[in-house]
Design a protein around this motif. Sequence first.
Motif, PDB file in Angstrom:
ATOM      1  N   SER A 325       0.734  -1.003  -0.062  1.00 54.07           N
ATOM      2  CA  SER A 325       0.009  -0.118   0.112  1.00 54.07           C
ATOM      3  C   SER A 325       0.847   1.166   0.045  1.00 54.07           C
ATOM      4  N   HIS A 326       1.924   1.363   0.841  1.00 60.80           N
ATOM      5  CA  HIS A 326       2.533   2.423   0.914  1.00 60.80           C
ATOM      6  C   HIS A 326       3.567   2.645  -0.382  1.00 60.80           C
ATOM      7  N   CYS A 327       3.914   1.470  -0.912  1.00 58.02           N
ATOM      8  CA  CYS A 327       4.999   1.711  -2.383  1.00 58.02           C
ATOM      9  C   CYS A 327       3.841   2.075  -3.398  1.00 58.02           C
ATOM     10  N   LEU A 328       2.751   1.594  -3.451  1.00 58.69           N
ATOM     11  CA  LEU A 328       1.698   2.019  -4.300  1.00 58.69           C
ATOM     12  C   LEU A 328       1.283   3.675  -4.400  1.00 58.69           C
ATOM     13  N   HIS A 329       1.312   3.790  -3.152  1.00 56.59           N
ATOM     14  CA  HIS A 329       0.953   5.411  -2.782  1.00 56.59           C
ATOM     15  C   HIS A 329       2.008   6.236  -3.373  1.00 56.59           C
ATOM     16  N   ILE A 340       4.837   0.210 -10.923  1.00 53.91           N
ATOM     17  CA  ILE A 340       3.935  -0.551 -10.527  1.00 53.91           C
ATOM     18  C   ILE A 340       3.377  -1.736 -11.261  1.00 53.91           C
ATOM     19  N   GLU A 341       3.134  -1.673 -12.246  1.00 51.73           N
ATOM     20  CA  GLU A 341       2.770  -2.500 -13.372  1.00 51.73           C
ATOM     21  C   GLU A 341       3.833  -3.543 -13.559  1.00 51.73           C
ATOM     22  N   THR A 342       5.142  -2.825 -13.826  1.00 53.68           N
ATOM     23  CA  THR A 342       6.085  -3.834 -14.088  1.00 53.68           C
ATOM     24  C   THR A 342       6.488  -4.818 -12.901  1.00 53.68           C
ATOM     25  N   ALA A 343       6.367  -4.289 -11.614  1.00 56.79           N
ATOM     26  CA  ALA A 343       6.604  -5.137 -10.322  1.00 56.79           C
ATOM     27  C   ALA A 343       5.706  -6.204 -10.394  1.00 56.79           C
ATOM     28  N   ILE A 344       4.279  -5.745 -10.489  1.00 52.98           N
ATOM     29  CA  ILE A 344       3.072  -6.727 -10.099  1.00 52.98           C
ATOM     30  C   ILE A 344       3.527  -7.856 -11.375  1.00 52.98           C
ATOM     31  N   ARG A 345       3.697  -7.408 -12.691  1.00 49.30           N
ATOM     32  CA  ARG A 345       3.503  -8.306 -13.903  1.00 49.30           C
ATOM     33  C   ARG A 345       4.984  -9.450 -13.705  1.00 49.30           C
ATOM     34  N   SER A 346       6.254  -8.905 -12.946  1.00 48.05           N
ATOM     35  CA  SER A 346       7.057  -9.647 -13.267  1.00 48.05           C
ATOM     36  C   SER A 346       7.080 -10.669 -11.809  1.00 48.05           C
ATOM     37  N   ILE A 347       6.710  -9.997 -10.798  1.00 51.78           N
ATOM     38  CA  ILE A 347       6.685 -11.033  -9.377  1.00 51.78           C
ATOM     39  C   ILE A 347       5.466 -11.735  -9.384  1.00 51.78           C
ATOM     40  N   ASP A 389     -10.092  -1.389  -2.506  1.00 52.52           N
ATOM     41  CA  ASP A 389     -10.681  -0.991  -1.217  1.00 52.52           C
ATOM     42  C   ASP A 389     -11.030   0.523  -1.317  1.00 52.52           C
ATOM     43  N   ALA A 390     -12.127   0.954  -1.047  1.00 57.77           N
ATOM     44  CA  ALA A 390     -12.493   2.427  -1.142  1.00 57.77           C
ATOM     45  C   ALA A 390     -11.609   3.224  -0.070  1.00 57.77           C
ATOM     46  N   ASP A 391     -11.079   2.676   0.959  1.00 61.65           N
ATOM     47  CA  ASP A 391     -10.347   3.641   2.170  1.00 61.65           C
ATOM     48  C   ASP A 391      -8.603   3.561   1.532  1.00 61.65           C
ATOM     49  N   SER A 392      -8.582   2.869   0.641  1.00 60.14           N
ATOM     50  CA  SER A 392      -7.036   2.870   0.376  1.00 60.14           C
ATOM     51  C   SER A 392      -6.694   4.010  -0.350  1.00 60.14           C
ATOM     52  N   GLY A 393      -7.557   4.596  -1.155  1.00 62.26           N
ATOM     53  CA  GLY A 393      -6.913   5.873  -1.763  1.00 62.26           C
ATOM     54  C   GLY A 393      -6.530   5.370  -3.271  1.00 62.26           C
ATOM     55  N   LEU A 394      -6.523   4.192  -3.595  1.00 63.72           N
ATOM     56  CA  LEU A 394      -5.778   3.644  -4.731  1.00 63.72           C
ATOM     57  C   LEU A 394      -7.077   3.004  -5.966  1.00 63.72           C
ATOM     58  N   HIS A 395      -8.474   3.183  -5.508  1.00 59.43           N
ATOM     59  CA  HIS A 395      -9.425   3.096  -6.294  1.00 59.43           C
ATOM     60  C   HIS A 395      -9.529   3.285  -7.815  1.00 59.43           C
ATOM     61  N   SER A 396      -8.866   4.648  -7.792  1.00 57.85           N
ATOM     62  CA  SER A 396      -9.027   5.362  -9.154  1.00 57.85           C
ATOM     63  C   SER A 396      -7.915   4.752 -10.152  1.00 57.85           C
ATOM     64  N   TYR A 397      -7.078   3.974  -9.637  1.00 57.07           N
ATOM     65  CA  TYR A 397      -6.071   3.347 -10.447  1.00 57.07           C
ATOM     66  C   TYR A 397      -6.257   1.865 -10.829  1.00 57.07           C
ATOM     67  N   ASP A 398      -6.329   1.455 -11.897  1.00 56.84           N
ATOM     68  CA  ASP A 398      -6.463   0.262 -12.210  1.00 56.84           C
ATOM     69  C   ASP A 398      -5.214  -0.242 -13.177  1.00 56.84           C
ATOM     70  N   PHE A 399      -4.794  -1.349 -12.773  1.00 60.96           N
ATOM     71  CA  PHE A 399      -3.350  -1.872 -13.343  1.00 60.96           C
ATOM     72  C   PHE A 399      -3.493  -3.072 -14.089  1.00 60.96           C
TER      73      PHE A 399
END
Length: 801
Positions: A325-329, A340-347, A389-399
Amino acid sequence: MSSDDDDDGVDVDIVRRGGRDAHATTTTTTGDGRAHTEDDEAVDLLSADATGGTPTWFDARVFSSDSFDALKYVEEMTGFVSNETLLEQLNAEEEKIREELGTLVNENYEEFASLGDGLKDYEALKKSIEPESKEMREEVVRARDEMVQALERLEASVEEREASARTSASKRLADECAHTVSKVERLLGELDIKGEGARASSDAPMDDETEEKALASQVVLIAVEDKEGLDMLEPAFEDDQANPGDMTEDMHQSHVSDNVDERARMLDRVASEVNRLKFYQKQGKDLPLIRDLADRIEYCELKLMTLVQTALIDGLMEKNANIISHCLHACTAIGKLDVIETAIRSICIQPAVEKAIKGGSEEDFSTMLQRVTDAAFESCAYVLELTRDADSGLHSYDFVAGTILAEVDSQLSATQSNAFSPGIPKVFIKNYRAAMNFLHRLEDSAPTIASLNQFRASKHVEVFMKRWNLPVYFSLRFQELAGNVDDELNKPGLDTSLASDGFLLTSTTQTWLTMCKCTADNVFVPALADKFIRLMAQVLARYKSWVTSGIETLAIQQNTESTGDSAMTVGSNKTSWGGTAGGEELILVRLDIERLCERVRTDGVKNVETGVKSLGNELTSIATGCILDGAKDVESLIPKLSVFIIKVFVDRCVEALKQLKGITATFRMTNKPMPTRHSHFVPMILAPLETFLDAERTKMLSKESRQEIVGQVVESVCDKYAEMARELVSTVKKTEASLNRLKDRQGKTSSAGIGDTDKICRQLYLDVKELSLHIEKLGINVKESKSFAELWQAVESGEEK
């Protein structure tokens, strides 16, 4: 006094006049003593407006009264008329006065010009007031110059203050930027030292996962978030100047721990500072001090991304939601979404997709794609849950597009390249539909409309769609479908169909099957809806041209038979069905045309609506209208075809009428008595029609179609019968007259009593009477038949007197 003063005097005089009797107007009485109220005034006003005259509430004479008060007049008048109405009337009165004044001046110009001739002591008066006027003018000019100088000093002071404010703001911007750079560099250095210490304390050898982490950490991209306005910096400057060391001290103390979660939190906070730096750099791009800091800012951003990537990879491996969560923020704050996309995709996704492909290497593409999709979603499910999660502050971004779609597309294109080839249309469309279902599943995972639009606009979706060569697929389908129709319609003659689709000819069956294939699930592609609907219409038009060709051949044959010129058939189409079609075959063609048009209006329209409904109601209406127009064009050929059907049965019926000439021989060669019954050939005249109606295929025609054909055949036969009967009676009468003249020359007397002519006419009458009974059996009312009426008129002389 100047002319302007004169005009002003007129205006003032106009204003001073009027209104004196305004109040009195509201309290006047009529001739019969009745009080004149405000309502009556309103009625008078409307009446005056209607007639185009001056309203009764307006009396210009009040303006010349010595006691006229303009303010009081306006106040009283606006009590029952609007300001606009009053102003309009005053302007009209002013125009009227000016016109009258101009007329008076023109009429008495000499008197007007001599008004100043009798003035006395004008020069003395001018000399007495001239010094005072000059002094007043100089005083006014001096006051004006002083005001201009004061205004210039004020403007210069304002400009000086603005310049000072800009200089101060620029200095504060540069100081804040330098301060923030130093702070970020110090924090990043400490975070880097702690991270190296933590890695050095581990004695574990570098494994594959560590290598992947190192590789992923090399991907860094730069993005700047732009904002406008130096005024946005004021709150930040004020807070930092009030407590310049609070945040630094807090970050120093909170950073002491080597805990990875704490490091991720600190990276998130440092990312906010870097984002702030980028904003400062954008606003102060013209300042030399900030331009000098560009390299340091870029280094801070690169260093931060390296640390964030490392922490993000660690968090993904450990599935630590706090770190992720902190890294995505942090990445979102500085616009490094690709990281973000590269890390999630590769790992997460890459190993899962590789494993799924290896496990299903023997499966077809659609099954493998389903397996790979499930594995990809499962591998990053915990990250998706975190971002949803609506409280995460990341729902506006979709990877999803940059991770799942990009990785699945990359690996499938490398291992299943043949699946994207349109060389085998049946396999291609199956794979394409599986791919579209895959995309729909990704779209369904979008949490918001904005993220759905972001997904559809992604470059990864564009790359994936370009792998499917739809134009080549349609070209192959066009050759296949259009080729089948052409091959069938180019065959000579008419072949009956054995299919159970209700059509009687193979040509119609093939046409309908091809039209159905254009919208079939295993052929139709919504992205090519315009092309397949056009192909559907082209197939229907090709069937129309096939029918038209046959009708033209029938017309050529008919002309050949009527003229006896065989050369006319040289240019006709030898492969056309019209060259060999008989009456029964023509019935089959008409039946198939009717059934095809009806099927297009029902099942065809339904198939089109099902195929293109996803494109909207307007396009669906256009597509169905195109198909219905084609069916209407084909149906328009039925009357032309019916002409030849009718001719075939008319020729068959008229064949029996050739025996009509035998009536003459019967009564000329024999001494038969007056006939009492019809001729033997009369029942055979309409026998072809009776056979036509009894045929099974004829019963497939609608009742209206059958009656139409029978009625026109009967009309034509009656016309021919009447013509032959008139000719026969005329010939018999001429022959009898010739014989009588011959006997007279020979001195013989003509035999009295019933002659051969009377017998022949009687026989014709009996035959037509019997024919009327057969016509009635066919459902035709002879009393309503114009042709039968003419036939009856031709033989009614044989009626028994």
